[in-house]
Design a protein around this motif. Structure first.
Motif, PDB file in Angstrom:
ATOM      1  N   LEU A   1       2.319   6.506  -6.943  1.00  9.93           N
ATOM      2  CA  LEU A   1       1.325   7.421  -7.497  1.00  9.93           C
ATOM      3  C   LEU A   1       1.707   8.880  -7.236  1.00  9.93           C
ATOM      4  CD1 LEU A   1      -2.031   5.651  -6.580  1.00  9.93           C
ATOM      5  CD2 LEU A   1      -1.148   6.083  -8.892  1.00  9.93           C
ATOM      6  N   ARG A   2       2.157   9.165  -6.038  1.00 13.08           N
ATOM      7  CA  ARG A   2       2.491  10.545  -5.668  1.00 13.08           C
ATOM      8  C   ARG A   2       3.715  11.070  -6.398  1.00 13.08           C
ATOM      9  NH1 ARG A   2       3.336  12.011   0.054  1.00 13.08           N
ATOM     10  NH2 ARG A   2       3.051  14.084  -0.798  1.00 13.08           N
ATOM     11  N   TYR A   3       4.739  10.256  -6.525  1.00 17.59           N
ATOM     12  CA  TYR A   3       6.013  10.762  -7.027  1.00 17.59           C
ATOM     13  C   TYR A   3       6.270  10.436  -8.498  1.00 17.59           C
ATOM     14  CZ  TYR A   3       6.651  11.805  -2.174  1.00 17.59           C
ATOM     15  OH  TYR A   3       6.471  12.298  -0.910  1.00 17.59           O
TER      16      TYR A   3
ATOM     17  N   LEU B   1       0.833  -1.201   0.000  1.00 20.83           N
ATOM     18  CA  LEU B   1       0.000   0.000   0.000  1.00 20.83           C
ATOM     19  C   LEU B   1       0.870   1.254   0.000  1.00 20.83           C
ATOM     20  CD1 LEU B   1      -2.719   1.477   0.214  1.00 20.83           C
ATOM     21  CD2 LEU B   1      -2.547   1.204   2.706  1.00 20.83           C
ATOM     22  N   LEU B   2       1.843   1.298   0.887  1.00 18.56           N
ATOM     23  CA  LEU B   2       2.737   2.459   0.940  1.00 18.56           C
ATOM     24  C   LEU B   2       3.520   2.621  -0.360  1.00 18.56           C
ATOM     25  CD1 LEU B   2       3.999   2.252   4.614  1.00 18.56           C
ATOM     26  CD2 LEU B   2       2.466   3.968   3.621  1.00 18.56           C
ATOM     27  N   HIS B   3       3.939   1.509  -0.936  1.00 18.00           N
ATOM     28  CA  HIS B   3       4.678   1.556  -2.207  1.00 18.00           C
ATOM     29  C   HIS B   3       3.791   2.112  -3.326  1.00 18.00           C
ATOM     30  CE1 HIS B   3       7.466   0.483  -5.373  1.00 18.00           C
ATOM     31  NE2 HIS B   3       6.462  -0.115  -5.997  1.00 18.00           N
ATOM     32  N   VAL B   4       2.567   1.653  -3.411  1.00 17.66           N
ATOM     33  CA  VAL B   4       1.654   2.117  -4.455  1.00 17.66           C
ATOM     34  C   VAL B   4       1.363   3.610  -4.271  1.00 17.66           C
ATOM     35  CG1 VAL B   4      -0.728   1.947  -5.307  1.00 17.66           C
ATOM     36  CG2 VAL B   4       0.618  -0.126  -4.945  1.00 17.66           C
ATOM     37  N   ILE B   5       1.105   4.029  -3.049  1.00 19.17           N
ATOM     38  CA  ILE B   5       0.831   5.453  -2.798  1.00 19.17           C
ATOM     39  C   ILE B   5       2.052   6.294  -3.164  1.00 19.17           C
ATOM     40  CG2 ILE B   5       0.398   7.178  -0.999  1.00 19.17           C
ATOM     41  CD1 ILE B   5      -1.381   5.028   0.367  1.00 19.17           C
ATOM     42  N   GLU B   6       3.218   5.855  -2.762  1.00 15.91           N
ATOM     43  CA  GLU B   6       4.454   6.576  -3.093  1.00 15.91           C
ATOM     44  C   GLU B   6       4.639   6.667  -4.606  1.00 15.91           C
ATOM     45  OE1 GLU B   6       9.138   5.650  -2.699  1.00 15.91           O
ATOM     46  OE2 GLU B   6       7.992   5.501  -0.843  1.00 15.91           O
TER      47      GLU B   6
ATOM     48  N   SER C   1       3.974   9.746 -10.869  1.00 17.55           N
ATOM     49  CA  SER C   1       3.004  10.362 -11.788  1.00 17.55           C
ATOM     50  C   SER C   1       3.289  11.845 -11.992  1.00 17.55           C
ATOM     51  CB  SER C   1       1.578  10.147 -11.289  1.00 17.55           C
ATOM     52  OG  SER C   1       1.380  10.819 -10.073  1.00 17.55           O
ATOM     53  N   THR C   2       4.005  12.477 -11.089  1.00 22.53           N
ATOM     54  CA  THR C   2       4.315  13.907 -11.261  1.00 22.53           C
ATOM     55  C   THR C   2       5.472  14.119 -12.220  1.00 22.53           C
ATOM     56  OG1 THR C   2       5.806  13.901  -9.343  1.00 22.53           O
ATOM     57  CG2 THR C   2       3.495  14.500  -8.944  1.00 22.53           C
ATOM     58  N   ARG C   3       6.181  13.063 -12.550  1.00 21.85           N
ATOM     59  CA  ARG C   3       7.335  13.170 -13.449  1.00 21.85           C
ATOM     60  C   ARG C   3       6.938  13.172 -14.919  1.00 21.85           C
ATOM     61  NH1 ARG C   3      11.461   8.819 -11.258  1.00 21.85           N
ATOM     62  NH2 ARG C   3      13.091  10.211 -11.956  1.00 21.85           N
ATOM     63  N   SER C   4       5.724  12.718 -15.218  1.00 27.50           N
ATOM     64  CA  SER C   4       5.339  12.617 -16.633  1.00 27.50           C
ATOM     65  C   SER C   4       4.699  13.874 -17.149  1.00 27.50           C
ATOM     66  CB  SER C   4       4.401  11.447 -16.849  1.00 27.50           C
ATOM     67  OG  SER C   4       3.397  11.375 -15.868  1.00 27.50           O
TER      68      SER C   4
END
Length: 141
Positions: free
Chosen positions: A134-136, A127-132, A138-141
């Motif tokens: 998504l947060r980090y 869960l923490l890996h997926v949230i991380e 996805s902002t790179r694209s």
């Protein structure tokens, strides 16, 4: 699209649930969840600039200022001039604030454990890996 298939709906509802849960837990300290987290950040490292604290908490300056105002009024923090830069201030925990920050950290840790108790260790890590991601990522694209 069904709401069960909409990630935005699911994330919003998960946020609401988690925020309500944490708010209830920290209310015993007469703090909001954000105030408790700010005290937790200061417990980890005190005497930082408001700018640095804002970066850690991922809050904009206006939002952080309001939170700091309330924490200062409650006697938990003091704002002091930065001797190295007159344009910035350092945030210091008071004696009362140090005690409260430790309590806030304790309550947040207990709430974290209780909230995630339905998950096994692998699920928590995933869960923490997926949230991380998504947060980090996805902002790179």
């Amino acid at each position: 699209m069904e709401k069960v298939d909409c990630i935005f709906f699911q994330l919003a509802k998960a946020y609401q649930l988690g925020n309500r849960f944490l708010t209830q837990k920290v209310s015993e300290l007469n703090l909001t969840s954000v105030q408790a987290m700010i005290l937790g950040f200061l417990d980890h490292e005190d005497q930082v600039t408001s700018s640095e604290l804002g970066k850690r908490a991922e809050l904009d300056s206006a939002t952080l200022t309001g939170i700091l105002d309330r924490l200062e009024t409650a006697g938990f923090i003091e704002r002091r001039g930065n001797p190295d830069d007159r344009r910035s201030i350092h945030i210091h925990l008071t004696k009362k604030g140090k005690s409260m920050s430790r309590e806030a950290v304790r309550v947040i840790a207990e709430a974290n454990t209780e909230f995630l108790q339905i998950l096994n260790e692998n699920e928590k890590r995933d869960l923490l890996h997926v949230i991380e991601k998504l947060r980090y990522e996805s902002t790179r694209s």
